[in-house]
Design a protein around this motif. Structure first.
Motif, PDB file in Angstrom:
ATOM      1  N   GLY A  37     -17.530  46.475  43.912  1.00 55.31           N
ATOM      2  CA  GLY A  37     -16.836  47.755  43.837  1.00 55.31           C
ATOM      3  C   GLY A  37     -15.802  47.917  44.927  1.00 55.31           C
ATOM      4  N   LYS A  38     -16.099  47.342  46.101  1.00 57.06           N
ATOM      5  CA  LYS A  38     -15.200  47.519  47.237  1.00 57.06           C
ATOM      6  C   LYS A  38     -13.999  46.601  47.182  1.00 57.06           C
ATOM      7  CE  LYS A  38     -18.186  49.492  50.642  1.00 57.06           C
ATOM      8  NZ  LYS A  38     -19.353  49.148  51.424  1.00 57.06           N
ATOM      9  N   THR A  39     -14.196  45.420  46.603  1.00 58.39           N
ATOM     10  CA  THR A  39     -13.127  44.433  46.696  1.00 58.39           C
ATOM     11  C   THR A  39     -12.303  44.319  45.418  1.00 58.39           C
ATOM     12  OG1 THR A  39     -14.755  42.758  46.124  1.00 58.39           O
ATOM     13  CG2 THR A  39     -14.243  43.012  48.444  1.00 58.39           C
ATOM     14  N   THR A  40     -12.718  45.008  44.353  1.00 66.76           N
ATOM     15  CA  THR A  40     -11.912  44.962  43.138  1.00 66.76           C
ATOM     16  C   THR A  40     -11.501  46.381  42.770  1.00 66.76           C
ATOM     17  OG1 THR A  40     -13.778  45.265  41.675  1.00 66.76           O
ATOM     18  CG2 THR A  40     -13.223  42.996  42.253  1.00 66.76           C
ATOM     19  N   ASP A  96      -6.121  41.008  53.892  1.00 64.24           N
ATOM     20  CA  ASP A  96      -7.318  40.502  54.563  1.00 64.24           C
ATOM     21  C   ASP A  96      -7.543  41.245  55.881  1.00 64.24           C
ATOM     22  OD1 ASP A  96      -9.449  39.105  55.371  1.00 64.24           O
ATOM     23  OD2 ASP A  96      -8.439  37.176  55.607  1.00 64.24           O
ATOM     24  N   TYR A  97      -8.048  42.488  55.792  1.00 67.25           N
ATOM     25  CA  TYR A  97      -8.279  43.274  57.007  1.00 67.25           C
ATOM     26  C   TYR A  97      -9.400  42.696  57.844  1.00 67.25           C
ATOM     27  CZ  TYR A  97      -5.214  46.667  54.869  1.00 67.25           C
ATOM     28  OH  TYR A  97      -4.138  47.267  54.303  1.00 67.25           O
ATOM     29  N   ALA A  98     -10.352  42.001  57.159  1.00 65.74           N
ATOM     30  CA  ALA A  98     -11.462  41.412  57.902  1.00 65.74           C
ATOM     31  C   ALA A  98     -10.945  40.431  58.942  1.00 65.74           C
ATOM     32  CB  ALA A  98     -12.413  40.721  56.936  1.00 65.74           C
ATOM     33  N   ALA A  99      -9.840  39.735  58.613  1.00 66.78           N
ATOM     34  CA  ALA A  99      -9.270  38.774  59.555  1.00 66.78           C
ATOM     35  C   ALA A  99      -8.778  39.480  60.819  1.00 66.78           C
ATOM     36  CB  ALA A  99      -8.128  38.010  58.893  1.00 66.78           C
ATOM     37  N   PHE A 118     -14.017  46.576  58.002  1.00 65.24           N
ATOM     38  CA  PHE A 118     -12.611  46.400  57.648  1.00 65.24           C
ATOM     39  C   PHE A 118     -12.118  47.505  56.716  1.00 65.24           C
ATOM     40  CE2 PHE A 118     -14.677  44.443  54.057  1.00 65.24           C
ATOM     41  CZ  PHE A 118     -13.832  44.708  53.008  1.00 65.24           C
ATOM     42  N   LEU A 119     -13.085  48.166  56.020  1.00 65.26           N
ATOM     43  CA  LEU A 119     -12.684  49.229  55.091  1.00 65.26           C
ATOM     44  C   LEU A 119     -11.990  50.370  55.830  1.00 65.26           C
ATOM     45  CD1 LEU A 119     -15.887  49.327  52.898  1.00 65.26           C
ATOM     46  CD2 LEU A 119     -13.614  48.615  52.182  1.00 65.26           C
ATOM     47  N   GLU A 120     -12.433  50.584  57.077  1.00 61.08           N
ATOM     48  CA  GLU A 120     -11.838  51.658  57.856  1.00 61.08           C
ATOM     49  C   GLU A 120     -10.367  51.346  58.164  1.00 61.08           C
ATOM     50  OE1 GLU A 120     -14.822  53.312  60.113  1.00 61.08           O
ATOM     51  OE2 GLU A 120     -13.505  54.227  61.592  1.00 61.08           O
ATOM     52  N   LEU A 121     -10.117  50.051  58.454  1.00 60.29           N
ATOM     53  CA  LEU A 121      -8.729  49.641  58.703  1.00 60.29           C
ATOM     54  C   LEU A 121      -7.899  49.839  57.446  1.00 60.29           C
ATOM     55  CD1 LEU A 121     -10.089  48.246  61.154  1.00 60.29           C
ATOM     56  CD2 LEU A 121      -8.559  46.335  60.795  1.00 60.29           C
ATOM     57  N   ARG A 122      -8.482  49.440  56.302  1.00 55.57           N
ATOM     58  CA  ARG A 122      -7.741  49.549  55.057  1.00 55.57           C
ATOM     59  C   ARG A 122      -7.401  51.014  54.777  1.00 55.57           C
ATOM     60  NH1 ARG A 122     -10.108  47.177  49.528  1.00 55.57           N
ATOM     61  NH2 ARG A 122     -11.383  49.028  49.511  1.00 55.57           N
ATOM     62  N   ARG A 123      -8.407  51.873  54.990  1.00 51.84           N
ATOM     63  CA  ARG A 123      -8.197  53.298  54.723  1.00 51.84           C
ATOM     64  C   ARG A 123      -7.067  53.838  55.607  1.00 51.84           C
ATOM     65  NH1 ARG A 123     -10.299  57.483  56.969  1.00 51.84           N
ATOM     66  NH2 ARG A 123     -11.679  56.217  58.254  1.00 51.84           N
ATOM     67  N   ARG A 124      -7.092  53.423  56.862  1.00 51.23           N
ATOM     68  CA  ARG A 124      -6.073  53.938  57.793  1.00 51.23           C
ATOM     69  C   ARG A 124      -4.679  53.451  57.419  1.00 51.23           C
ATOM     70  NH1 ARG A 124      -8.017  56.323  62.279  1.00 51.23           N
ATOM     71  NH2 ARG A 124      -6.085  56.023  63.420  1.00 51.23           N
ATOM     72  N   VAL A 125      -4.592  52.158  57.056  1.00 48.94           N
ATOM     73  CA  VAL A 125      -3.272  51.610  56.726  1.00 48.94           C
ATOM     74  C   VAL A 125      -2.762  52.209  55.415  1.00 48.94           C
ATOM     75  CG1 VAL A 125      -2.052  49.510  56.052  1.00 48.94           C
ATOM     76  CG2 VAL A 125      -3.585  49.493  58.024  1.00 48.94           C
ATOM     77  N   MET A 126      -3.664  52.373  54.437  1.00 48.27           N
ATOM     78  CA  MET A 126      -3.257  52.954  53.158  1.00 48.27           C
ATOM     79  C   MET A 126      -2.742  54.374  53.369  1.00 48.27           C
ATOM     80  SD  MET A 126      -3.918  50.646  50.805  1.00 48.27           S
ATOM     81  CE  MET A 126      -4.048  51.460  49.233  1.00 48.27           C
ATOM     82  N   ALA A 127      -3.400  55.100  54.289  1.00 46.42           N
ATOM     83  CA  ALA A 127      -2.993  56.479  54.528  1.00 46.42           C
ATOM     84  C   ALA A 127      -1.680  56.535  55.287  1.00 46.42           C
ATOM     85  CB  ALA A 127      -4.092  57.217  55.300  1.00 46.42           C
ATOM     86  N   THR A 166       1.801  47.829  64.627  1.00 43.50           N
ATOM     87  CA  THR A 166       1.433  48.478  65.889  1.00 43.50           C
ATOM     88  C   THR A 166       0.044  48.022  66.312  1.00 43.50           C
ATOM     89  OG1 THR A 166       0.442  50.348  64.764  1.00 43.50           O
ATOM     90  CG2 THR A 166       2.779  50.526  65.314  1.00 43.50           C
ATOM     91  N   ARG A 167      -0.360  48.472  67.497  1.00 41.95           N
ATOM     92  CA  ARG A 167      -1.710  48.196  67.986  1.00 41.95           C
ATOM     93  C   ARG A 167      -2.443  49.520  68.143  1.00 41.95           C
ATOM     94  NH1 ARG A 167      -1.736  42.944  70.221  1.00 41.95           N
ATOM     95  NH2 ARG A 167      -3.570  43.289  71.489  1.00 41.95           N
ATOM     96  N   GLU A 168      -3.758  49.463  68.048  1.00 41.30           N
ATOM     97  CA  GLU A 168      -4.509  50.716  68.106  1.00 41.30           C
ATOM     98  C   GLU A 168      -5.924  50.438  68.604  1.00 41.30           C
ATOM     99  OE1 GLU A 168      -5.419  54.417  65.087  1.00 41.30           O
ATOM    100  OE2 GLU A 168      -5.335  52.408  64.284  1.00 41.30           O
ATOM    101  N   GLN A 169      -6.454  51.356  69.425  1.00 44.22           N
ATOM    102  CA  GLN A 169      -7.860  51.275  69.834  1.00 44.22           C
ATOM    103  C   GLN A 169      -8.685  51.965  68.770  1.00 44.22           C
ATOM    104  OE1 GLN A 169      -9.277  50.487  73.100  1.00 44.22           O
ATOM    105  NE2 GLN A 169      -7.374  49.687  73.961  1.00 44.22           N
ATOM    106  N   LEU A 170      -9.720  51.281  68.273  1.00 44.05           N
ATOM    107  CA  LEU A 170     -10.483  51.849  67.165  1.00 44.05           C
ATOM    108  C   LEU A 170     -11.984  51.625  67.398  1.00 44.05           C
ATOM    109  CD1 LEU A 170      -9.305  53.209  64.673  1.00 44.05           C
ATOM    110  CD2 LEU A 170      -9.611  51.073  63.434  1.00 44.05           C
TER     111      LEU A 170
END
Lengths: 349, 432
Positions: free
Chosen positions: A48-51, B90-93, B124-133, B140-144
């Motif tokens: 769900g998260k990756t697709t 690939d936010y996990a990277a 990594f989902l938190e990074l994705r959410r932030r970048v999408m928003a 940039t760089r950010e402390q998270l």
């Protein structure tokens, strides 16, 4: 009154709208075994998260209940996939067929070990399956020989096997509705039962009696049905060092600081021993896919690809982190190929 | 009347003789009563202590402070800012390279795997959410502060004993040393766990939340309320004010009382057979859950509403009829408003009962793993008690505190409902 009428009308419209909604479904519906549930849910969540697809809905109904729902028919109101901690039976395949569910894809996902554990504060047990059978069966062969069966007379482990401690037999295990119980009875009890030649000989002549002897657990208080909740068994073991408990390997893995697995037939229940098949009390886990739904419900093929990818069920995959024991490489690639081609299950008659 | 003095003396003697005994008896009875109340309170107190003691820590989540470098070549190599690209990057990277920067000495595949395992697999989902928003973050760089894995969380919260030998711990010495290093620099700390309140279910304890279950409970209760209150009140008003007294109404009355005692699982079976198999409503939907719980709460509401109607003095009805009101006007203008506080109490008690119910929902597929938060009464969902049941059965130790915390939330809602019942009752009572 008018208000009430409005509310009733609204509820009825909602009900009508729902039957329209049932005509299409945009998420995968999975039912089945509570043993496979922790693994299937992880895959579903990652999927769900990756697709872009919705997260599949996974119900924990037990293997038998899941197959019953699965075999009820083809159509969006019936589940697409069912998990099972045992293989589908030919009677279930027939029931499926009678409801129009003909093409079923079988996927074996890995193994689950069943451990017999006690508290860390007590000495580790070194058991054989024969010991387990003698300690827990309802009827056991008379010590004097002669192929006679008597009600289980054993009170302590020492009565069963002189090398075991002289503590009373007290085993906490799952109730008969549980797949873990089925597997324990089949693998450990029957395994020990078969070591008596005259019982083994019975298997060919009278399968029913044979099963009755090997699969019946004593009901005089030595075996305590502790419910489906394995966490509860772990807690009870911790407070009662004299007792043994039966549960899935993942709970041993998570609670290695509190409980220890007993050695069975000279093999300790470790990850490696279950993976290479040397630990005797382990069972395969499966799921079954309705081929008629592939292409109708969005995402089934992608979900299967996620499940059978190396990052999920591989040796270092995330399912392994959750306590599942992976299949050997060759078996895995064979099942992955079966899934890719959606090869249909054929049970040997 | 004029009894001999001797006999009077004898009576008072008899009274005096047993007086002490009677006082003692009363005193004993009072003590028993008090003892029973105290015992009850003691058990309630123990339960609350146990639950709160186990669960309070779930409202906090351990997080690690990482310096994230939103490298453009990883997130969006073309620079087109296409949402599809941004979503699948690939936010996990990025998280992994930040972790490596924090521990430069870590080498080798196994060791790195262990290091990456310290952070939640959903970090990594938190990074994705932030970048999408805000795509402006790219480059940039950010402390998270990012959530850690449940095992590390348990270690920091003290549920894993650091003094145990390495073989008996779920975390080896290396990881413990890393955590201690972070603790010494203040880069790891427990923060308020918002995910727990807003998130959907997850198999990772650090990402799991009760948000989905709360919404499911809410939709289920709305359906239950919308159906059971009007039906229950209508049934009660009819039976109490309009129905003729005969054998049929007696039979109906007996059956309503019997229904109140039917085990709730039976209603689940009925719901499965009628609503799902016959009417073809979707499984796992709050709509069906609400309909099943309506069946369950109806008797409670009808019985309470009838009691409330009975307690309205007949003089009110007679006065209304006397000035020419019709029976319907009598009931709806005078009797019903007076009986409303009692009806509301009954309804809220029924709702509280429905909120805590699991067994009937088992049959209609609401005991399920559902990640997405339901958006309506037709989406698959689960409810709070079912969520508690599912978590209690999970092997991960971190789910133990989540279970207790979810129980705390459920108890909180129940207390809240009772408070609302009391307040509503008071307000209605003041008006009449």
């Amino acid at each position: 009154m008018i208000n009430n009428r409005l509310i009733l009308a609204a509820a009825l419209t909602a009900a009508a709208a729902s039957s329209v909604q049932a005509a299409s479904r945009d998420y995968i519906s999975v039912v089945g075994s509570s043993t496979v549930y922790p693994f299937a849910t992880v895959v579903a969540e990652t999927f769900g998260k990756t697709t872009a697809f919705k997260t599949p809905k996974i119900e924990s109904t037990g293997s038998g209940g899941g197959l019953k729902l699965f075999c009820a028919g083809v159509g969006v109101e019936h589940p697409d996939i069912t998990n099972a901690s045992r293989r589908i039976k030919s009677s279930e395949v027939e029931r499926c067929a009678s409801n129009g569910v003909n093409d079923i894809v079988e996927v074996k996902i890995g193994y689950d070990g069943i451990v017999i554990a006690n508290a860390k504060s007590a000495p580790q047990f070194n058991l054989t399956r024969r010991d387990l059978f003698l300690a827990l069966a309802k009827k056991v062969p008379n010590v004097n020989g002669g192929g006679e069966l008597i009600d289980n007379p054993y009170k302590t482990w020492q009565d069963v096997n002189a090398s075991l401690p002289a503590t009373a037999i007290e085993v906490l295990g799952p109730p008969p509705t549980s797949g873990t119980r089925d597997a324990f009875v089949e693998l450990a009890m029957e395994g020990g039962c078969k070591t008596f030649d005259f019982i083994k000989a019975m298997k060919k002549q009278d399968k029913k009696t044979y099963k009755g002897i090997c699969h019946s657990i004593r009901e005089d208080g030595a075996f305590i049905e502790a419910g489906e909740n394995d966490n509860l068994i772990v807690q009870k073991l911790e407070s009662n060092p004299a007792a043994l408990g039966i549960f899935g390997f993942s709970f041993l893995d998570q609670n290695a600081d509190k409980v220890q697995g007993s050695i069975v037939d000279n093999v300790a229940p470790t990850f490696e021993a279950i993976a290479d098949g040397s630990y005797p009390v382990s069972r395969p886990l499966y799921f079954y896919v309705k081929k008629a739904h592939v292409g109708k419900i969005p995402g089934i093929q992608e979900f299967l690809a996620e499940f059978t990818s190396d990052k999920a069920w591989g040796e270092e995959g995330y399912l392994v982190d959750k306590g599942m024991i992976p299949m050997p490489n060759q078996e895995r690639s064979q099942f992955a190929a079966d899934v890719k081609g959606l090869n249909i299950l054929r049970l040997a008659k | 009347m004029n009894k001999p003095a001797v006999e009077q003396m004898r009576t008072i003697d008899r009274v005096n003789a047993t007086l002490k005994q009677r006082y003692n008896r009363e005193c004993r009875f009072r003590r028993f009563g008090l003892g029973a109340v105290l015992l009850g309170l003691l058990f309630v107190g123990l339960m609350f202590l146990n639950i709160i003691g186990n669960g309070y820590s779930a409202f906090q989540q351990t997080r690690i402070l990482l310096e994230i470098d939103y490298r453009a070549e990883v997130i969006d190599p073309t620079g087109a800012r296409d949402p599809a690209t941004l979503s699948s990057a690939d936010y996990a990277a990025l998280v992994k390279s930040s972790l490596r920067a924090l521990f430069p000495a870590v080498q080798g595949r196994g060791e790195k795997r262990e290091l990456y395992g310290m952070l939640s697999s959903g970090a990594f989902l938190e990074l994705r959410r932030r970048v999408m928003a805000d795509p402006g973050l790219i480059g940039t760089r950010e402390q998270l502060w990012l959530p850690v894995d449940d095992d590390i969380d348990m270690l920091v919260k003290g549920y894993i004993d650091r003094r145990l030998p390495e073989s008996e711990r779920r975390l080896d010495n290396r990881v413990v040393a890393w955590v201690e290093q972070l603790e010494s620099t203040g880069a790891i700390e427990k923060q308020f766990n918002l995910t727990f309140l807003t998130g959907g279910d997850s198999r990772e304890p650090e990402l799991a939340g009760i948000g989905g279950a709360v919404m499911g409970s809410l939709y289920t209760l709305i359906v239950t309320l919308l159906l059971s209150f009007p039906i229950g009140v209508a049934a009660a008003v009819y039976l109490e004010e309009f129905a003729p007294r005969n054998r049929w109404t007696d039979l109906v009355e007996v059956n309503i009382n019997n229904l109140a005692a039917v085990p709730s699982i039976v209603f689940g079976l009925l719901g499965l057979a009628v609503f799902i198999n016959f009417f073809g409503l979707p499984r796992s939907a709050p709509l069906v859950g609400g309909m099943v719980l309506t069946l369950m709460t109806l008797p409670t509401i009808i019985i309470a509403s009838r009691a409330a109607l009975k307690s309205v003095p007949p003089s009110i009805r007679e006065a209304a009829l006397g000035v020419g009101a019709s029976r319907m006007q009598t009931v709806f203008h005078h009797v019903l408003p007076l009986a409303m506080p009692g009806m509301l109490t009954g309804t809220i008690i029924g709702m509280a009962q429905a909120l805590g119910e699991t067994a009937p929902l088992l049959m209609i597929g609401m005991v399920a793993f559902i990640v997405d938060i339901p958006g309506g009464a037709l989406d698959p969902s689960t409810v709070l008690p079912v969520q508690i049941f599912l978590w209690a059965d999970s092997p991960e130790r971190a789910f133990m505190e989540k279970t207790s915390a979810a129980i705390m939330v459920l108890l909180g809602f129940l207390i809240l409902m009772n408070v609302i019942a009391v307040i509503l009752r008071k307000r209605f009572e003041r008006r009449w």
